[in-house]
Write an enzyme that holds these catalytic residues in place. Structure first.
Site, PDB file in Angstrom:
ATOM      1  N   SER A  25     -27.965  84.790  12.306  1.00 58.99           N
ATOM      2  CA  SER A  25     -27.331  84.356  11.065  1.00 58.99           C
ATOM      3  C   SER A  25     -27.246  85.440  10.018  1.00 58.99           C
ATOM      4  CB  SER A  25     -28.113  83.174  10.476  1.00 58.99           C
ATOM      5  OG  SER A  25     -28.297  82.166  11.435  1.00 58.99           O
ATOM      6  N   ASN A  84     -31.190  88.356   1.814  1.00 58.30           N
ATOM      7  CA  ASN A  84     -29.931  88.328   2.548  1.00 58.30           C
ATOM      8  C   ASN A  84     -28.804  87.772   1.690  1.00 58.30           C
ATOM      9  OD1 ASN A  84     -31.147  85.722   2.607  1.00 58.30           O
ATOM     10  ND2 ASN A  84     -29.718  85.126   4.195  1.00 58.30           N
ATOM     11  N   CYS A  93     -27.879  84.777   1.268  1.00 55.66           N
ATOM     12  CA  CYS A  93     -28.185  83.487   0.619  1.00 55.66           C
ATOM     13  C   CYS A  93     -29.611  83.428   0.074  1.00 55.66           C
ATOM     14  CB  CYS A  93     -27.944  82.340   1.586  1.00 55.66           C
ATOM     15  SG  CYS A  93     -26.286  82.313   2.300  1.00 55.66           S
ATOM     16  N   GLU A 110     -32.654  83.599   1.260  1.00 52.01           N
ATOM     17  CA  GLU A 110     -33.804  82.923   1.880  1.00 52.01           C
ATOM     18  C   GLU A 110     -34.552  83.794   2.887  1.00 52.01           C
ATOM     19  OE1 GLU A 110     -30.598  81.908   4.956  1.00 52.01           O
ATOM     20  OE2 GLU A 110     -30.780  82.496   2.861  1.00 52.01           O
TER      21      GLU A 110
END
Length: 934
Positions: free
Chosen positions: A339, A552, A554, A556
């Site tokens: 991801s 990153n 986002c 987290e």
């Protein structure tokens, strides 16, 4: 555009009719004095243009769009609401309701002469009997829905010569139009879309037009699955290794009835973005999709079939969902399943341009990017090779942003990257301006996310109203790798060196002035986000092998990175989320089920690491050495609704604590058990894990590096952590990092629950994304209003008028107003309190959005300092709303507890006087074009 009228006739689209209707609506509310007003003329003209844009947004260029009159009126209503013309919109809604009631007389049957244009252009009679059977199947077993209004609305969408595609869409659109009055029609719309997908898939595989009901499909699934898999392999979309599974065993485990569990938004999202297709024609059905992903994750297992079925059960039940890249690519010929990717960019041209290349390769297969740019020297720094002066980091960021946009992940979703810069960097003030719409466009990055990487020493200076010194990293290179007390000591030494004239490029300013500017830019442009360097490093299990230099895309993921082509490491994380709503019942959290889910989920995520297709060697090297995964959660707000717990309450904070404690305990245990089976990760020795320090224990390391009043974290526990420490000591850990809470914007749509740890945005709203526009209505609220006999047309109109808020609807009881308070109605510190309770259990971080209905400089200052005091590692978007929404979205006076403020961190010196921030461009969740989190 063509318009289908209610009597079935078709006419050309005429925008002047929209203008006339809107003018009448304004005149009815505001009176005839506005008739000669140029303001009204320009306003109506602008709103009409917005309606036209909305109607054409999802239409292919050059094609002819066929719209029903109701669709146009829906967009008129939305345009009025979005423009803040709520009284006019409410009057328009009631006008439509009144005329709808006047049309309730039975509709005559469809004329037998009605023709359908087939795919080859030939005309054939419309098969109304099949349409009736289809609708009957779609409503079967669903409460409070009925076939008749759906058929009646469908008839109004038909016209002579309608195409096959439009005929399939007609009942779906009819069901969607009924969702706002009865949310269960979302499930009906999903079933109708499912029939379209079945027909599309079966017809494509057979070469002839085929239909199958849901019951018929149950018997046909085994044969379909083999044909589908064969076709996918021929097209080089699926890994040929999937054909080597025992397909009899695999197909016997498929659960076709689970296709009926989708909401319309969930299935439409799956249809548009995830299932395999050939030139746009979908031939992968939902259960085949889940099984393909499960088989792709089980390729290296000893009993592949058993594990694939175990993984399939978890995915298809919506108990757990892997992240979007895993869903896109598992079981394909290019299984890039990870991801997030984090990189550090070194201070030379080779490293900088290698970073651009790496970003492009990583983004190509749906990776989200976080880039640490702190080592790059600042504006005015000396360049030895040319004896010139540096232009700073900003021009390089411009190129990085353009690269992310150019590589748009195959059209599946927008490419995106986030640039991180430490607060002491000499270019930090220019960095704050990157998202502004004014100034030199060559020094702006309009599409790239940015984040401040803030050391504790800076916040201490803010609270003490002290000075702060900015440096260029070529003169202070070791600051980049230092944190905690070591950073503070070395930073002060560099300040002393600057005073002695030993440092050439530096600048002094009040820390509080820079902090205020950081918050102002966050409000005005939505960036840079505020993230905290020291908690990320002091609590990192991997501090023995490197430094966390950024998060990153986002915010987290908190993993080590190191620049370098030969020995560098690009951090990689492999994500998935537990659906918390599926793990609560009447007695609260189902801990036994949660344990089973987490155990399987961690195994799936660990498998990603070995199966993964790596586009650059630095990512492969890092992932195999440290084997990090990020297990998170979604549906937190749904879990609260199911238990009747208001989000703005001590009970919600306690549930956040206890649910995360169980998830953390089970995730660590699962990784430790995997280590016993497969061996611990290569860099385990020397980690916090190997020293018996679990995430809950690492809070003490952060506390030791801060002053007594700088950390306020509850460290209570309820489970047997001593036994788990011993288990880890004996077995080791399979994964260096185990937990991270991601935004889950699209996978939560698939599962039909709220995103991640987000509060409910509104109880009724229209969600716009790449899949179209969807009316979203809180089903829990509707359930409770029905139980109290309060759900009627007037309630629907009032929810529209008050933007999905219950606060000013007098007949709604106070307990429901508290339970269903929306994001902008709750005091935002409740979100910080709950996040603090979660953070103590998590070895990485969480994507935490913060909501402010009436932001001001003081409110922002208090909120973000509270986040720091509460031990948070990162924050994500600051959500605000337009000024027209603020007054409508308050519950003040309805329940005193809603606005109660829990004990705050110790007060700090006030910021300099500043005007209130009444309205701005911080991430506007009510912007229909916003897809930043998807």
């Amino acid at each position: 555009m063509r318009v289908v009228r209610r009597d079935g006739t078709v006419s050309a689209f005429d925008a002047t009719k929209i203008s006339v209707a809107m003018s009448k609506a304004f005149l009815a509310v505001e009176g005839s004095d506005t008739a000669s007003s140029s303001r009204l003329h320009h306003l109506v003209e602008e709103l009409t243009a917005q309606v036209q844009h909305a109607l054409l947004r999802h239409t292919d260029p050059g094609s002819v769009a066929t719209l029903h009159i109701e669709q146009i009126q829906d967009q008129v209503e939305l345009a009025l609401m979005r423009g803040g013309h709520h009284k006019v919109a409410r009057d328009y809604v009631l006008y439509r309701e009144e005329h709808a009631r006047s049309r309730t007389a039975p509709t005559p049957p469809t004329p037998p002469a009605l023709q359908v244009t087939d795919l080859d252009g030939t005309l054939r009679p419309l098969d109304w009997a099949r349409l009736e059977d289809l609708v009957a199947e779609a409503v079967a077993g669903i409460a409070d829905v009925d076939a008749e209004p759906l058929l009646g609305e469908t008839r109004r969408n038909l016209y002579d010569g309608i195409t096959m595609g439009e005929l399939a869409l007609a009942p779906i659109m009819a069901a969607r139009s009924l969702v706002e009055s009865e949310p269960n029609y979302s499930a009906v719309a999903a079933r109708l879309l499912l029939d379209t997908l079945r027909t599309e898939a079966l017809s494509h595989l057979s070469g002839d037009r085929e239909h199958a009901s849901q019951d018929e499909m149950a018997a046909r699934y085994p044969g379909y699955f083999r044909r589908y898999l064969e076709r996918a392999v021929v097209l080089e979309l699926a890994d040929p290794a999937l054909q080597t599974f025992d397909l009899d065993r695999i197909t016997s485990a498929v659960r076709p009835e689970r296709d009926l569990d989708f909401t319309f938004l969930g299935l439409q999202t799956l249809y548009d973005r995830y299932v395999l297709h050939e030139h746009g024609v979908r031939f992968e059905l939902p259960q085949a999709f889940f099984m393909r992903v499960a088989m792709g994750l089980a390729l290296n297992e000893q009993d592949r079939e058993a594990r694939a079925i175990e993984f399939y059960e978890l995915l298809s039940s919506f108990d757990f969902m892997t992240s979007t890249p895993t869903l896109f690519n598992a079981g394909t010929t290019r299984p890039q399943l990870s991801s997030c990717f984090l990189t550090t960019v070194d201070d030379d041209l080779d490293s900088i341009f290698q970073a651009y290349r790496n970003n492009a390769l990583l983004a190509k297969y749906s990776g989200g990017l976080g880039n640490d740019w702190t080592p790059v020297r600042g504006l005015g720094a000396h360049i030895k090779g040319t004896n010139g002066q540096s232009q700073g980091v900003v021009p390089f960021l411009k190129i990085a942003g353009d690269t992310a946009i150019a590589v748009n992940q195959g059209g599946k979703r927008k490419g995106a990257a986030c640039a991180y810069l430490e607060t002491w960097h000499i270019d930090v003030e220019e960095f704050l301006d990157l998202r502004k719409n004014t100034g030199d466009d060559r020094r702006r990055t309009h599409d790239m996310n940015t984040a401040n990487w803030v050391p504790d020493e800076f916040l201490r200076r803010v609270e003490a109203d002290g000075e702060w010194t900015l440096f260029s990293p070529d003169e202070t290179p070791d600051l980049h790798d230092l944190y905690g007390t070591a950073f503070a000591v070395r930073y002060r030494e560099y300040e002393a060196a600057a005073d002695r004239g030993e440092i050439r490029v530096f600048r002094r300013l009040r820390a509080v002035e820079l902090w205020r500017r950081m918050l102002t830019m966050l409000f005005e442009t939505g960036h840079p986000w505020i993230t905290f360097k020291d908690p990320c490093n002091l609590r990192s299990p991997q501090q023995h092998v490197g430094v966390v230099h950024s998060s990153n895309l986002c915010t987290e993921i908190t993993l080590n990175t190191r620049a370098g082509a030969d020995d560098g490491e690009v951090a990689v994380c492999n994500l998935g989320s537990v659906n918390l709503a599926a793990h609560v019942g009447p007695d609260g959290l189902d801990t036994a089920k949660l344990r089973r889910t987490v155990r399987t989920a961690v195994r799936m995520l660990d498998n990603v690491i070995d199966i993964n297709f790596y586009t650059i060697p630095q990512a492969r090297r890092s992932n195999l050495r440290h084997r990090p995964v990020g297990l998170g959660l979604m549906g937190f707000q749904d879990a609260l609704f199911a238990q009747g717990i208001p989000v703005a309450s001590e009970a919600a904070v306690e549930f956040a604590d206890r649910s995360m404690e169980h998830l953390s305990h089970h995730a660590i245990a699962a990784s430790s058990d995997l280590a016993a089976e497969r061996g611990h990760y290569p860099t385990y020795d020397g980690s916090l894990w190997s020293r018996g320090i679990l995430p809950i224990d690492s809070v003490a390391l952060l506390a030791a590096a801060r002053r007594d009043d700088d950390l306020d974290v509850d460290t209570s526990t309820t489970l047997d952590w001593d036994a788990l420490r011993e288990r880890v000591r004996v077995n080791g850990m399979r994964n260096s990092n185990v937990m991270a809470i991601a935004p889950t914007a699209t996978i939560s749509n698939i599962c039909g629950v709220g995103q991640s740890i987000e509060p409910q945005f509104r109880n009724m709203f229209v969600k716009s994304n790449m899949s179209g526009e969807f009316t979203v209505l809180n089903p829990y609220l509707v359930r409770d209003l029905k139980a109290r006999r309060l759900w009627d047309r007037v309630m629907v109109a009032d929810l529209k008028y008050f933007d999905g808020s219950l606060g000013q609807i007098d007949r709604v009881p106070a307990d429901l107003k508290a339970l269903y308070a929306t994001a902008f109605e709750i005091e935002p510190r409740w979100l910080v309190e709950a996040a603090s309770r979660r953070q103590k259990w998590i070895d990485q971080a969480q994507s935490l959005n913060l909501y402010l209905a009436a932001p001001s400089g003081r409110a922002l200052d208090e909120l973000y300092r509270l986040a720091w005091h509460k031990g948070l590692k990162t924050t994500y978007y600051l959500r605000t709303q337009g000024a027209s929404h603020v007054e409508k979205s308050t519950l003040r006076g309805t329940d005193g507890k809603l606005n109660a403020v829990p004990a705050a961190a110790p007060p700090a010196p006030p910021l300099p006087a500043d005007p209130p921030l009444t309205d701005g461009a911080a991430c506007r969740i009510d912007d229909p074009e916003c897809e930043a989190c998807q």
